[in-house]
Write a protein that holds these residues in place. Structure first.
Motif, PDB file in Angstrom:
ATOM      1  N   MET A 197      -7.040   7.666   0.893  1.00 29.70           N
ATOM      2  CA  MET A 197      -6.296   8.209  -0.240  1.00 29.70           C
ATOM      3  C   MET A 197      -6.509   9.718  -0.221  1.00 29.70           C
ATOM      4  O   MET A 197      -7.652  10.166  -0.167  1.00 29.70           O
ATOM      5  N   SER A 199      -0.198   6.303  -5.577  1.00 28.66           N
ATOM      6  CA  SER A 199      -0.548   6.434  -6.977  1.00 28.66           C
ATOM      7  C   SER A 199      -0.537   7.858  -7.448  1.00 28.66           C
ATOM      8  O   SER A 199      -0.441   8.770  -6.673  1.00 28.66           O
ATOM      9  N   ASN A 202     -12.417  -3.599  -7.003  1.00 30.47           N
ATOM     10  CA  ASN A 202     -11.945  -2.273  -7.385  1.00 30.47           C
ATOM     11  C   ASN A 202     -12.977  -1.228  -6.991  1.00 30.47           C
ATOM     12  O   ASN A 202     -14.173  -1.502  -6.968  1.00 30.47           O
ATOM     13  N   LEU A 252     -10.635   8.809  -9.625  1.00 29.60           N
ATOM     14  CA  LEU A 252      -9.734   8.185  -8.667  1.00 29.60           C
ATOM     15  C   LEU A 252     -10.127   6.713  -8.572  1.00 29.60           C
ATOM     16  O   LEU A 252     -11.284   6.415  -8.289  1.00 29.60           O
ATOM     17  N   THR A 253      -9.197   5.820  -8.842  1.00 21.58           N
ATOM     18  CA  THR A 253      -9.496   4.389  -8.768  1.00 21.58           C
ATOM     19  C   THR A 253      -8.538   3.724  -7.783  1.00 21.58           C
ATOM     20  O   THR A 253      -7.416   4.182  -7.584  1.00 21.58           O
ATOM     21  N   SER A 254      -9.019   2.643  -7.196  1.00 18.12           N
ATOM     22  CA  SER A 254      -8.202   1.903  -6.249  1.00 18.12           C
ATOM     23  C   SER A 254      -8.564   0.427  -6.329  1.00 18.12           C
ATOM     24  O   SER A 254      -9.741   0.074  -6.324  1.00 18.12           O
ATOM     25  N   ARG A 255      -7.549  -0.408  -6.394  1.00 22.87           N
ATOM     26  CA  ARG A 255      -7.764  -1.854  -6.339  1.00 22.87           C
ATOM     27  C   ARG A 255      -7.821  -2.243  -4.871  1.00 22.87           C
ATOM     28  O   ARG A 255      -7.048  -1.756  -4.054  1.00 22.87           O
ATOM     29  N   ARG A 304      -1.485   7.255   0.057  1.00 24.72           N
ATOM     30  CA  ARG A 304      -2.349   6.237   0.658  1.00 24.72           C
ATOM     31  C   ARG A 304      -1.864   5.955   2.068  1.00 24.72           C
ATOM     32  O   ARG A 304      -0.674   5.817   2.311  1.00 24.72           O
ATOM     33  N   LEU A 318       0.824  -1.201   0.000  1.00 20.39           N
ATOM     34  CA  LEU A 318       0.000   0.000   0.000  1.00 20.39           C
ATOM     35  C   LEU A 318       0.859   1.252   0.000  1.00 20.39           C
ATOM     36  O   LEU A 318       0.562   2.221  -0.683  1.00 20.39           O
ATOM     37  N   ARG A 348     -13.944   3.161  -7.550  1.00 16.17           N
ATOM     38  CA  ARG A 348     -13.622   4.405  -8.252  1.00 16.17           C
ATOM     39  C   ARG A 348     -14.579   5.505  -7.825  1.00 16.17           C
ATOM     40  O   ARG A 348     -15.738   5.261  -7.514  1.00 16.17           O
ATOM     41  N   SER A 351     -17.518   2.432   1.752  1.00 12.93           N
ATOM     42  CA  SER A 351     -16.725   3.614   1.447  1.00 12.93           C
ATOM     43  C   SER A 351     -17.207   4.786   2.286  1.00 12.93           C
ATOM     44  O   SER A 351     -18.368   4.826   2.695  1.00 12.93           O
ATOM     45  N   SER A 364     -11.995   7.492   1.336  1.00 13.75           N
ATOM     46  CA  SER A 364     -11.590   6.386   2.193  1.00 13.75           C
ATOM     47  C   SER A 364     -12.546   5.218   2.037  1.00 13.75           C
ATOM     48  O   SER A 364     -13.657   5.380   1.535  1.00 13.75           O
TER      49      SER A 364
END
Length: 139
Positions: free
Chosen positions: A58, A15, A118, A70-73, A28, A10, A120, A83, A133
């Protein structure tokens, strides 16, 4: 169970989001959620164990003046819960299809939050917030 590689991954995954010609650095952070008599506290995570509740944050520095995505795996070692932003879109198939939790299907049934792979967020140009978050449970 020590999951230091998750935290290292992380941290290394700081990113960047492309905004027109500029790049927006994203920081992050990972926090451990602890239940206390007067509520819940968050503390920086250094050791994680199966079943721990964590919050991933983030954040970025200031407004961009332009909308961006904004994307996050979600790491395989975490089971997504929710979220901090209701407008989040999720994927349960590695980012091929997107929707809201409660509308995506896995075969004949609705997908569960723990199946999210994922996330976003569509960040508007006028959005004054500089963070997003989500919470998860260590598998």
């Amino acid at each position: 169970m020590r999951i230091s590689w998750l935290m290292a991954g992380l941290a290394a995954a700081a990113s960047c989001v492309a905004v027109a010609q500029d790049v927006l650095p994203i920081t992050r952070s990972l926090f451990l959620e602890r239940a206390e008599a007067d509520g819940v506290s968050l503390e920086p995570a250094d050791v994680l164990r199966r079943g721990d509740r964590v919050v991933l944050v983030m954040d970025w520095d200031g407004r961009t003046g332009q909308p961006f995505m904004l994307t996050s795996r979600v790491p395989n070692t975490l089971a997504y819960q929710r979220s901090g932003d209701r407008a989040v879109e999720v994927s349960v198939d590695g980012g091929r299809n997107w929707g809201r939790i409660g509308s995506l299907r896995r075969g004949e049934r609705l997908a569960a939050p723990e199946e999210v792979t994922n996330l976003r967020w569509r960040i508007a140009a006028a959005d004054g917030a500089t963070m997003r978050s989500y919470s998860a449970i260590v598998r």
